[in-house]
Design a protein around this motif. Structure first.
Motif, mmCIF file in Angstrom:
data_model
loop_
_atom_site.group_PDB
_atom_site.id
_atom_site.type_symbol
_atom_site.label_atom_id
_atom_site.label_comp_id
_atom_site.label_asym_id
_atom_site.label_seq_id
_atom_site.Cartn_x
_atom_site.Cartn_y
_atom_site.Cartn_z
ATOM 1 N N GLY A 313 0.819 -1.212 0.000
ATOM 2 C CA GLY A 313 0.000 0.000 0.000
ATOM 3 C C GLY A 313 0.850 1.259 0.000
ATOM 4 N N GLU A 314 1.876 1.242 0.799
ATOM 5 C CA GLU A 314 2.783 2.396 0.906
ATOM 6 C C GLU A 314 3.505 2.623 -0.430
ATOM 7 O OE1 GLU A 314 3.474 3.750 4.246
ATOM 8 O OE2 GLU A 314 4.888 5.225 3.483
ATOM 9 N N ALA A 315 3.926 1.519 -1.058
ATOM 10 C CA ALA A 315 4.630 1.629 -2.339
ATOM 11 C C ALA A 315 3.687 2.189 -3.405
ATOM 12 C CB ALA A 315 5.160 0.257 -2.761
ATOM 13 N N VAL A 433 -7.141 3.660 5.302
ATOM 14 C CA VAL A 433 -5.985 2.929 4.772
ATOM 15 C C VAL A 433 -4.853 3.031 5.788
ATOM 16 C CG1 VAL A 433 -4.310 2.801 2.891
ATOM 17 C CG2 VAL A 433 -6.637 3.561 2.428
ATOM 18 N N VAL A 434 -4.294 1.889 6.147
ATOM 19 C CA VAL A 434 -3.149 1.879 7.067
ATOM 20 C C VAL A 434 -1.992 1.192 6.346
ATOM 21 C CG1 VAL A 434 -2.290 1.137 9.322
ATOM 22 C CG2 VAL A 434 -4.728 1.691 9.032
ATOM 23 N N THR A 435 -0.881 1.885 6.215
ATOM 24 C CA THR A 435 0.276 1.294 5.529
ATOM 25 C C THR A 435 1.489 1.329 6.462
ATOM 26 O OG1 THR A 435 0.844 3.431 4.567
ATOM 27 C CG2 THR A 435 -0.543 1.982 3.238
ATOM 28 N N CYS A 436 2.516 0.583 6.066
ATOM 29 C CA CYS A 436 3.697 0.491 6.945
ATOM 30 C C CYS A 436 4.972 0.475 6.114
ATOM 31 C CB CYS A 436 3.593 -0.801 7.755
ATOM 32 S SG CYS A 436 4.960 -1.042 8.898
ATOM 33 N N ARG A 437 5.988 1.108 6.638
ATOM 34 C CA ARG A 437 7.324 0.973 6.062
ATOM 35 C C ARG A 437 8.329 0.836 7.204
ATOM 36 N NH1 ARG A 437 6.305 6.829 4.938
ATOM 37 N NH2 ARG A 437 7.903 8.095 5.928
ATOM 38 N N PHE A 438 9.510 0.350 6.890
ATOM 39 C CA PHE A 438 10.584 0.348 7.899
ATOM 40 C C PHE A 438 11.433 1.586 7.633
ATOM 41 C CE2 PHE A 438 11.061 -4.592 8.295
ATOM 42 C CZ PHE A 438 9.828 -4.657 8.901
#
Ligand SMILES: Cc1cc2nc3c(=O)[nH]c(=O)nc-3n(C[C@H](O)[C@H](O)[C@H](O)COP(=O)(O)OP(=O)(O)OC[C@H]3O[C@@H](n4cnc5c(N)ncnc54)[C@H](O)[C@@H]3O)c2cc1C
Length: 532
Positions: A313-315, A433-438
């Motif tokens: 999603g983040e991408a 929408v919930v997204t995640c990245r490191f």
């Protein structure tokens, strides 16, 4: 800095998103939330806002240094969080500072603190005001509030090329800091996303996290010594490459968020500018498989400058992916030797963990400007401006960041994401929408950074975002994640920080505050409660 800062948004008044960027954002969110058009609240103008009259007048001796100018009080009313943005667009400036001081040297800082003490005023140290945790906002109090803006302390004073370190003033903004270092060929190489509009003193006071993902992640790693003006006097630590002499005085002030003193100078460790780079991106069908790959890379001790993992999603949102694959941006840098071998070894790990990499985006002759990596980089630089487009359209756009050990990561991530999604639906009546990245990774665990978007009710944006934030923070805290990996505690994270830190430590911190700031002038409500 060329130009005036927006009091209502990010950066300079002259810098706003281009019309085509605004329409793309609008179209993405209209599609996402199934609405035809947005009702847009215009940005506030300074003239339309009435402020409470200043409750205190600076003494004649400080008139040159102090301001009660309308624009300055507006600018210093808030930091740059979603809560701040929502209140700004709602024209809620009910609690401005009474006075903004702009001391030019330590002597004037001491004079301002002495005056605050004599009138029982609260003093809020201000670097760039980019706090996203309520760290610079005046507390709700009957006491007068004086914000101390350190922008005149903006110089690199000395460079020691032999030891590769520099003495730098606390109010130095990121670009001014790097441009003053540039002739020496050395760099601090600490690039938080807010780099352009935040300062060295703010970074140290909040333990900020830079752009680079491994090894030297926090500003802490670069501090060689500090000079701090406290209400009880001025102190300076020894310049040392390392020391075993008891608890570190520097560590007391790193992360002290303006409650113990004002960081006026620091000797900072530098390094030569990197000239060798190797970068690419890889993609994975499954997020947890990608996370396993990042774990293997972080435990290989290759220490890439960047191992930024974006979930699908983040991408997608940032134009770096197709919405079905997680993307891993990998970069190696060095001032000393070519990095292809390190990149190739990391790519072996990628392949062994089921990832595919983009041959076209393999880049060994400069910065990561191509393919998904380049797309991510461009989007990352524009992101800070998105909020001032989304808030006036009623979109709650916020982030929270944490860290957790690898053994707990998959269950932790799944639960935090699910609880945040549930809270958004409960609070707004619509899916969000919930997204995640490191952002950073360590051999023992990642620092996941969550972003969420929800369609809010413009009359209740602050309240709605708080409900979502509370749900997310509660679960994160209960599962043992830190309430902040690099955004700091401020006033907003206090209730979870208080649960995270050991009680005996809290007592020791209060005792330190009592010793350095006996009358509780500095930033009350941040990190510890007002002194009994
Ligand atoms: C768009 C955006 C992106 C961001 N990206 C990052 C990121 O990548 N990494 C990250 O770590 N953070 C990030 N932040 C948060 C913020 O930029 C950091 O916390 C930063 O370190 C704050 O620096 P500042 O100079 O703006 O400090 P301010 O916001 O002015 O102050 C922050 C705190 O430090 C205290 N303080 C400031 N200067 C001094 C001083 N000289 N002495 C003592 N106390 C002081 C203040 O009282 C306050 O409690 C971001 C924020 C925004 C809005």
């Amino acid at each position: 800095m060329q130009g005036r800062l927006k009091f209502w948004g990010w950066g300079l008044e002259s810098e706003v998103l281009r019309p085509e960027e605004v329409s793309t954002l609008e179209a993405t969110h209209a599609h996402r939330f199934g609405i035809a058009a947005f009702d847009v609240t215009p940005a506030p103008r300074a003239e339309e806002i009435r402020l409470r009259a200043p409750r205190v007048t600076p003494p004649v001796s400080l008139r040159e240094v102090c301001s009660t100018d309308h624009y300055q009080r507006l600018l210093h009313s808030y930091g740059r969080s979603f809560f701040d943005s929502a209140r700004i667009f709602a024209r809620d400036f009910a609690n401005p500072p009474d006075v903004v001081a702009f001391p030019r040297d330590e002597r004037e800082i001491v004079a301002v603190l002495d005056w605050c003490d004599s009138v029982n005023a609260v003093a809020i140290p201000w670097g760039g005001g980019s706090s996203v945790v309520g760290g610079v906002e005046p507390p709700r109090t009957d006491r007068h509030v004086v914000t101390i803006d350190l922008k005149h302390l903006g110089r690199v004073l000395e460079i020691d090329r032999t030891s590769q370190a520099a003495r730098i003033q606390g109010g130095t903004y990121g670009p001014a800091l790097e441009s003053q270092l540039k002739p020496s060929g050395l760099t601090l190489r600490h690039f938080p996303q807010s780099f352009e509009f935040s300062t060295l003193g703010g970074w140290i006071a909040t333990r900020s996290g830079g752009h680079y993902a491994t090894l030297y992640t926090h500003i802490d790693d670069f501090v060689e010594s500090l000079r701090v003006v406290t209400p009880a006097g001025t102190l300076e630590s020894f310049r040392l490459p390392g020391s075993g002499a008891g608890p570190s005085p520097d560590r007391l002030f790193i992360g002290s968020e303006g409650i113990l003193g004002i960081i006026t100078e620091a000797w900072m460790r530098l390094r030569p500018r990197p000239t060798f780079r190797a970068a690419t991106s890889a993609r994975f069908k499954e997020f947890y498989q990608a996370a396993e790959c990042v774990r293997a890379i972080s435990q290989s001790h290759l220490y890439p400058a960047n191992t930024r993992l974006l979930d699908a999603g983040e991408a997608l949102v940032n134009g770096a992916g197709d919405g079905r694959h997680s993307i891993l941006v990998l970069t190696f840098e060095s001032a000393d030797r070519p990095q292809e071998a390190n990149l190739q070894r990391a790519l072996e790990i990628v392949r062994a963990n089921g990832g595919e990499y983009d041959e076209r985006a393999l880049n060994t002759d400069g910065a990561q400007r191509q393919g998904a990596a380049g797309q991510w980089r461009d989007s990352f630089l524009r992101m800070p401006y998105y909020r001032e487009v989304l808030t006036p359209r009623g979109i709650i756009a916020d982030t929270f960041e944490t860290s957790i050990t690898w053994d707990r990561f998959p269950g932790f991530h799944a639960k935090v994401k699910a609880e945040t999604e549930r809270a958004i639906e409960d609070v707004t009546g619509k899916k969000g929408v919930v997204t995640c990245r490191f952002t950073h990774v360590y051999p023992d665990g990642p620092a996941p950074y969550f972003s969420f978007h929800a369609l809010g009710d413009k009359r209740r944006l602050v309240e709605q975002c708080w409900e979502i934030k509370i749900a997310a923070s509660e679960v994160l805290n209960a599962l043992g994640g830190t309430i902040t990996h690099h955004h700091a505690v401020g006033r907003d994270h206090r209730r979870w920080y208080d649960k995270q830190r050991p009680d005996l430590f809290a007592g020791a911190l209060r005792a330190a505050k009592k010793s350095l700031d006996p009358r509780g002038i500095l930033n009350p409500g941040v990190l510890v409660d007002a002194l009994a």
